[in-house]
Motif scaffolding. Structure first.
Motif, PDB file in Angstrom:
ATOM      1  N   UNK A  97      90.348  17.630  -7.968  1.00 20.55           N
ATOM      2  CA  UNK A  97      91.143  16.517  -7.749  1.00 20.55           C
ATOM      3  C   UNK A  97      89.965  15.557  -8.431  1.00 20.55           C
ATOM      4  N   UNK A  98      90.555  14.528  -9.012  1.00 20.67           N
ATOM      5  CA  UNK A  98      89.582  13.673  -9.975  1.00 20.67           C
ATOM      6  C   UNK A  98      89.547  12.121  -9.121  1.00 20.67           C
ATOM      7  N   UNK A  99      90.662  11.611  -8.473  1.00 22.48           N
ATOM      8  CA  UNK A  99      90.705  10.560  -7.914  1.00 22.48           C
ATOM      9  C   UNK A  99      91.488  10.557  -6.535  1.00 22.48           C
ATOM     10  N   UNK A 100      90.936   9.971  -5.772  1.00 22.61           N
ATOM     11  CA  UNK A 100      91.656  10.008  -4.362  1.00 22.61           C
ATOM     12  C   UNK A 100      91.669   8.472  -3.836  1.00 22.61           C
ATOM     13  N   UNK A 101      92.991   8.040  -3.325  1.00 23.62           N
ATOM     14  CA  UNK A 101      93.273   6.551  -2.610  1.00 23.62           C
ATOM     15  C   UNK A 101      93.778   6.859  -1.445  1.00 23.62           C
TER      16      UNK A 101
END
Lengths: 144, 144
Positions: A97-101
């Motif tokens: 993954x590259x971005x987690x919100x």
DNA sequence: AGTTTTTTCTTATATTATAAAGCAAAATGA
DNA sequence: TCATTTTGCTTTATAATATAAGAAAAAACT
């Protein structure tokens, strides 16, 4: 950072509003000594601040979700997320993954809206939080 | 929960150690009135507690990671994670993923150890945190 | 309109934080 | 090794803050 500082940090994490007097009896020091130690921990940046934990469900944020993005325009997504009031935390990560919100929102409708709004920045994989546990006291590393 | 409570909650999130006197001047009430409101927020469970933010890097937790698990034995993994001192948060989620763990550890070696130990419970997908942003003040929903 | 309940204010008291001074141990340096 | 400096602690004294109690005002209800 000795064992006394470690104990102080743990107690403050457990409850930020403990009185310096009570803390002093726990670590067997006088309160001015404890105040001095706490002040140093603040100055060193080890203590970043004191905050209040709010029950999200009780303020109508009944839905929490963790949304994962792969290979996206991180800069734009980051700007979007940091400006959005429902976003709690954002992580730029390296891995599959590259971005987690992480978001806390009001309803399925507001979640849908968020996903739609985020779409332009990448393909979101939404995971609804069913339950959560937290280790609210992190033990600092201490040399004996 | 009116606008005054909302303001109080936001201020307390910003800094839990604000004095009741200062809070009182902000919301244009007397300090006993503010204390009473805060007490009610605590009793209602809206305020869950007060905590101290610790800089993880400064206590040698230099590596943070978010580890994702698909289709696993949640119960066992949950037990393992909640007993592990490096684990900060665990999420049981519904979506492409079924379990998410956030950890703060000392080194690549201790991370490797964690992954190895977690392996029996499912296949972890590890994402190293490069940077992080946080919205530390969550605005409660208020009726006007 | 009158009664009850809730919220707030003022005042007084208790608790807590903090500043100051002094001392002792540890660290530093000649 | 001895003097000097620094650090961290204690006690005492003072300032600031939280909080309890009672009265007054406001709001809600009958």
């Amino acid at each position: 950072m000795d064992q006394i500082d470690t104990e102080i940090l743990q107690q403050l994490q457990r409850s930020a509003k403990i009185s310096m007097k009570e803390l002093a009896t726990i670590v067997h020091l006088s309160s001015p000594a404890v105040i001095e130690r706490v002040k140093k921990l603040e100055e060193q940046g080890i203590i970043e601040g004191y905050t209040t934990k709010v029950n999200l469900k009780k303020i109508n944020r009944s839905i929490q979700a963790i949304i994962l993005f792969k290979s996206i325009d991180c800069k734009s997504l980051s700007n979007f997320c940091n400006a959005h009031p429902d976003v709690l935390e954002c992580y730029r990560v390296a891995g599959e993954i590259s971005y987690i919100v992480k978001i806390a929102t009001y309803s399925v409708e507001t979640l849908e809206q968020f996903i739609d709004d985020a779409m332009p920045y990448g393909t979101p994989s939404t995971n609804i939080v069913l339950s959560r546990t937290e280790n609210s006291v992190i033990k600092p590393f201490t040399l004996e």
